[in-house]
Design a protein around this motif. Sequence first.
Motif, PDB file in Angstrom:
ATOM      1  N   GLN A   1       0.838  -1.198   0.000  1.00 60.02           N
ATOM      2  CA  GLN A   1       0.000   0.000   0.000  1.00 60.02           C
ATOM      3  C   GLN A   1       0.877   1.254   0.000  1.00 60.02           C
ATOM      4  N   ARG A   2       1.981   1.215   0.752  1.00 65.02           N
ATOM      5  CA  ARG A   2       2.869   2.389   0.819  1.00 65.02           C
ATOM      6  C   ARG A   2       3.472   2.663  -0.560  1.00 65.02           C
ATOM      7  N   VAL A   3       3.941   1.584  -1.235  1.00 70.96           N
ATOM      8  CA  VAL A   3       4.560   1.772  -2.548  1.00 70.96           C
ATOM      9  C   VAL A   3       3.529   2.262  -3.560  1.00 70.96           C
ATOM     10  N   ARG A   4       2.315   1.732  -3.523  1.00 66.81           N
ATOM     11  CA  ARG A   4       1.256   2.183  -4.440  1.00 66.81           C
ATOM     12  C   ARG A   4       1.012   3.682  -4.257  1.00 66.81           C
ATOM     13  N   THR A   5       0.923   4.102  -2.970  1.00 69.89           N
ATOM     14  CA  THR A   5       0.639   5.515  -2.696  1.00 69.89           C
ATOM     15  C   THR A   5       1.793   6.391  -3.171  1.00 69.89           C
ATOM     16  N   ALA A   6       3.039   5.926  -2.884  1.00 74.00           N
ATOM     17  CA  ALA A   6       4.209   6.726  -3.257  1.00 74.00           C
ATOM     18  C   ALA A   6       4.305   6.894  -4.774  1.00 74.00           C
TER      19      ALA A   6
ATOM     20  N   ASP B   1      19.964 -10.457 -11.647  1.00 69.07           N
ATOM     21  CA  ASP B   1      19.162 -10.350 -12.861  1.00 69.07           C
ATOM     22  C   ASP B   1      18.435  -9.027 -12.963  1.00 69.07           C
ATOM     23  N   ALA B   2      18.532  -8.200 -11.950  1.00 65.28           N
ATOM     24  CA  ALA B   2      17.768  -6.952 -11.958  1.00 65.28           C
ATOM     25  C   ALA B   2      18.555  -5.840 -12.618  1.00 65.28           C
ATOM     26  N   ALA B   3      17.805  -4.947 -13.287  1.00 70.20           N
ATOM     27  CA  ALA B   3      18.452  -3.791 -13.904  1.00 70.20           C
ATOM     28  C   ALA B   3      18.859  -2.765 -12.857  1.00 70.20           C
ATOM     29  N   THR B   4      18.064  -2.611 -11.844  1.00 74.72           N
ATOM     30  CA  THR B   4      18.300  -1.582 -10.820  1.00 74.72           C
ATOM     31  C   THR B   4      18.011  -2.182  -9.461  1.00 74.72           C
ATOM     32  N   VAL B   5      18.865  -1.878  -8.500  1.00 73.55           N
ATOM     33  CA  VAL B   5      18.682  -2.340  -7.108  1.00 73.55           C
ATOM     34  C   VAL B   5      18.568  -1.120  -6.217  1.00 73.55           C
ATOM     35  N   VAL B   6      17.536  -1.114  -5.404  1.00 72.34           N
ATOM     36  CA  VAL B   6      17.325  -0.042  -4.429  1.00 72.34           C
ATOM     37  C   VAL B   6      17.477  -0.659  -3.054  1.00 72.34           C
ATOM     38  N   LYS B   7      18.522  -0.240  -2.341  1.00 71.42           N
ATOM     39  CA  LYS B   7      18.798  -0.776  -0.994  1.00 71.42           C
ATOM     40  C   LYS B   7      17.885  -0.098   0.021  1.00 71.42           C
ATOM     41  N   LYS B   8      17.272  -0.934   0.864  1.00 74.36           N
ATOM     42  CA  LYS B   8      16.446  -0.397   1.935  1.00 74.36           C
ATOM     43  C   LYS B   8      17.340   0.249   2.998  1.00 74.36           C
ATOM     44  N   GLN B   9      16.959   1.403   3.474  1.00 78.71           N
ATOM     45  CA  GLN B   9      17.633   2.105   4.556  1.00 78.71           C
ATOM     46  C   GLN B   9      16.632   2.325   5.675  1.00 78.71           C
TER      47      GLN B   9
ATOM     48  N   GLY C   1      14.194   4.173   7.948  1.00 78.90           N
ATOM     49  CA  GLY C   1      13.273   5.263   7.627  1.00 78.90           C
ATOM     50  C   GLY C   1      12.425   4.941   6.393  1.00 78.90           C
ATOM     51  N   GLU C   2      11.662   5.889   5.957  1.00 75.85           N
ATOM     52  CA  GLU C   2      10.736   5.682   4.833  1.00 75.85           C
ATOM     53  C   GLU C   2      11.491   5.788   3.515  1.00 75.85           C
ATOM     54  N   GLN C   3      11.490   4.678   2.748  1.00 72.63           N
ATOM     55  CA  GLN C   3      12.183   4.620   1.460  1.00 72.63           C
ATOM     56  C   GLN C   3      11.221   4.526   0.272  1.00 72.63           C
ATOM     57  N   SER C   4       9.899   4.540   0.495  1.00 74.58           N
ATOM     58  CA  SER C   4       8.938   4.347  -0.604  1.00 74.58           C
ATOM     59  C   SER C   4       9.050   5.445  -1.633  1.00 74.58           C
ATOM     60  N   THR C   5       9.290   6.681  -1.190  1.00 74.01           N
ATOM     61  CA  THR C   5       9.386   7.801  -2.126  1.00 74.01           C
ATOM     62  C   THR C   5      10.612   7.641  -3.021  1.00 74.01           C
ATOM     63  N   PHE C   6      11.711   7.231  -2.385  1.00 76.47           N
ATOM     64  CA  PHE C   6      12.924   7.007  -3.160  1.00 76.47           C
ATOM     65  C   PHE C   6      12.726   5.892  -4.203  1.00 76.47           C
ATOM     66  N   LEU C   7      12.046   4.823  -3.786  1.00 79.19           N
ATOM     67  CA  LEU C   7      11.754   3.714  -4.711  1.00 79.19           C
ATOM     68  C   LEU C   7      10.904   4.198  -5.885  1.00 79.19           C
ATOM     69  N   ALA C   8       9.909   5.041  -5.600  1.00 81.29           N
ATOM     70  CA  ALA C   8       9.038   5.567  -6.664  1.00 81.29           C
ATOM     71  C   ALA C   8       9.844   6.391  -7.654  1.00 81.29           C
ATOM     72  N   GLU C   9      10.780   7.217  -7.139  1.00 86.24           N
ATOM     73  CA  GLU C   9      11.601   8.008  -8.043  1.00 86.24           C
ATOM     74  C   GLU C   9      12.434   7.116  -8.949  1.00 86.24           C
TER      75      GLU C   9
END
Length: 913
Positions: free
Chosen positions: A37-42, A108-116, A118-126
């Motif tokens: 839900q957080r990722v959908r909203t972001a 196999d992934a093109a891009t990896v976003v490391k969790k840190q 705090g809230e990372q959903s916005t960064f993932l959306a970008e």
Amino acid sequence: MIGNDLDDIAFAGGGHADATGREFEVVYLDTDPAARQRVRTALSDHSADATVTTVATTTAALEAVASTEVACLALDPAGLDDIPAALVSNDRYPVVVYTDGDDAVVDDAATVVKKQRGEQSTFLAEKVVSVVSASADRTESALRESLSGIESRAGADEIAVLLGSDGEVRWSNAAVSAFVAGMDDTRRVDRLYDAMATAVPDTPCGRRQVQRLRDAPTEPVTVRLPGDDHDQYLLRHGYELPDAAGGLTLVLLRDVTETARRDARTALLDLLVDQAQDGLYTLDERGVIDFCNESFAATLGYDPAELRGEHASAVLVPGELSKGQATVERLLESPAETSTTVDLTFRRKDGTERELSINYTLIHDDVGNYDGLVGVARDVTERKHREREYQELTERLHFALEGAELGVWDWNPKTNEVTFDERWTGMLGYTTDELEPRYETWADLVHPDDIDRAEQALKDLKTGETELYQCEFRMRTKDGDWRWIRDIGKVFERTDDGEAVRAVGIHQDITEERRRQNEVERQRDELVTLDRVNVLIQDLIHALGTTASRDEIAETVCERIVDSELWSLAWIGERTGASDGLVPETVAGADDRVDVATDWADPGPGETALRTGTPQTATAESGAAASSGDATPAADGAESVAAVPLVHGDVVHGILCVCAAEPDAFTSRVVESFAVLGEMIGFAFTAVQNRRLLTRDRVLELTFESRNPETPLVSVSNAYNCRVEVVESVDIGSNHLLYLSVDGGPAAAVAERLGSRAAVVDSRVVRADDDGGTIELRVPETIQSLLLDVGACRRTVVADGGTLSITIEAPPDADSRTIRETLTTLVPDLTLTAKRECERARDAVAADTDPSENLTDRQQEVLRTAFLTGYYAWPRDTDAEQLAEALGIASPTLHQHLRRAQRNLVEAVFDFQ
């Protein structure tokens, strides 16, 4: 130049996000509902163009990416077991992994976003939006570069066009209208194949070419376009671009006009070469082979060197050399004829034979003397074989057509000229000279009711709506009769425009086949009708059991017959009046048509049925009588009638008359079913009469007398001057036991005299004394058994003084004539001497207290016979063995019947329970 720029193209990136703000689809895979839900909203907050589908399992993710065009897949591998390679390893969409560890899927992934923390959903959306934009930019850039390369490398004789899925021109490196002949070069081409459809010739071939361009966008297709000076030939190649390019097709149009011309010339040269592949050889003036090519030698199974120097006779079968020499001599005698062709049979090296067609050209020296010849040989063995087969086939076909009596026609639909062979005209009674070979000749002979259908079938054949023409119709013969014809044909030749110019077919006379088919259909219809008739008759038989009177029976039968809609009229009639005329008593249906069923020649079917007791059928036309017997076809307006006697035993109570509008409504099977119904109605009439006789307080008493001395009872009465009276009779199955009392004469002599009669099976004396006695006769019929069929009963039968007197009781409305006719079957020359209505004689015992009601029919029969034979007298006139023999049963069975009957009587008399 009227063309299309690269900037006008709707690129594959139309499904992804870029600077122009196009919508895109993102699938996010995570087992944590809150995280989904957080990722959908972001993502929704970060980009209004993003549509987000969140799933919790890899299976759901595979379904999501398969059902829509996905711009990016983002996933958190935490909690996922096995991630399918098909989900993360493909070129359809980039993959973004959102993780806090070193998962295997990261590689196999093109891009990896490391969790840190705090809230990372916005960064993932970008990151997701950035990856989608980069992918779209790369796709668009690659496509632009490819098209630029195509544009730069395209030659002057070709053009590249980028088409949408609907054939819309998205881009071209040059103006299509200027490149393609026959197009208006001042107008821009929007849809390539629509424009080409107007440029190609409007012929079946041209339409097929355009259809192939549309239906097979990637297949090479050559199109001919007419021009002012010469035709233009374009070769189309198509290449479907990947899905990422937005479903576009790259089309290359190349002008191959010069190539086509060269190919045509090459084809012509190849044709000449093919013709030169015939065998070539030369003979000197002696007939020796001094040259031959590979083809000639190979045809005979040799190498050329093996034949050079050999005489022609070495390769010819015996007798063929002289044939060849005669051909040369004929050429030498005709100087104007420079060459000729002859067929000769050669023997191959392996001993087999080949037939060659040889074209001889003579060679002359400088002074004009014969110096040999040049032979051009073509192997015609297979052709000769086919010709012989064709000849044999033609002969077999001729015999087959003649044996099958098939006529052949050959028709030119364009000119309407037709050739009819002798069998075609002969089956109609004509000769070929008597019929004009025109289409109209055939049309004039076809039945007017069939011509429209036949001509429509021919029209469908001409236009190509059907491959094979088949039709059945009637044709008029020379004698004016009509014959059924089966016509089958096919078009064998059409023009380039598809117009039929030759059709061939056969005529077959199927009149007898049609007759048999009609007979089968008639039998099938008869079975259907018979089934309905049997159902009706079964229903009527059941209904007869609930009717209480004769009138009710007649009304029920007539009404139900008409209600079945199988027949239009039904009535039941009886013979009444002094004229013994047949009069309808009960009628159902069209009353105004009763005269059609009664106005017959004398005697009609009703009278005949009443007299003979057998069903009769006839056909009535316009109210006039037709011949009786089996129904026969009649003209329109005719009716068929069936007259069915209502019979019980030997008594005919009347007739049932049924009418139908069809002339052949009453087949033999239907009549048989009605005969059964007539018997059941007769039985019901008899049962009603018997019931009325038993229940009426007043009866009709009839007395009949006969003074015929040949009557058996009158004869013995006169012979022995005694009185003979019928005491009783007992029905014992196939026969009856008739008991007579003899008064004033010898019982034994009377029994012996009556026993000598043919109608008497057996006779014996039951009791005898000095002045008479009792005798027993075994006979097939008795007066009482006959009277039961007409609802009457015997009271007295006495022969005395040369007169036989019979007194009977019948219902008050009984027909005395029917009763007299019934009695005359046993006693001829009966005369009705007395007729009066009186009170019915009552039995001494009331019906409700009658002990005999407790006895079965068999017990009553045994007791009555025992009593009449003197079994209960003392001393007994008849012992148990004699009684059992008279009844046709064993002694133990007799005693068993007697004991049970006596017990039932005692219980009834003393009211024992």
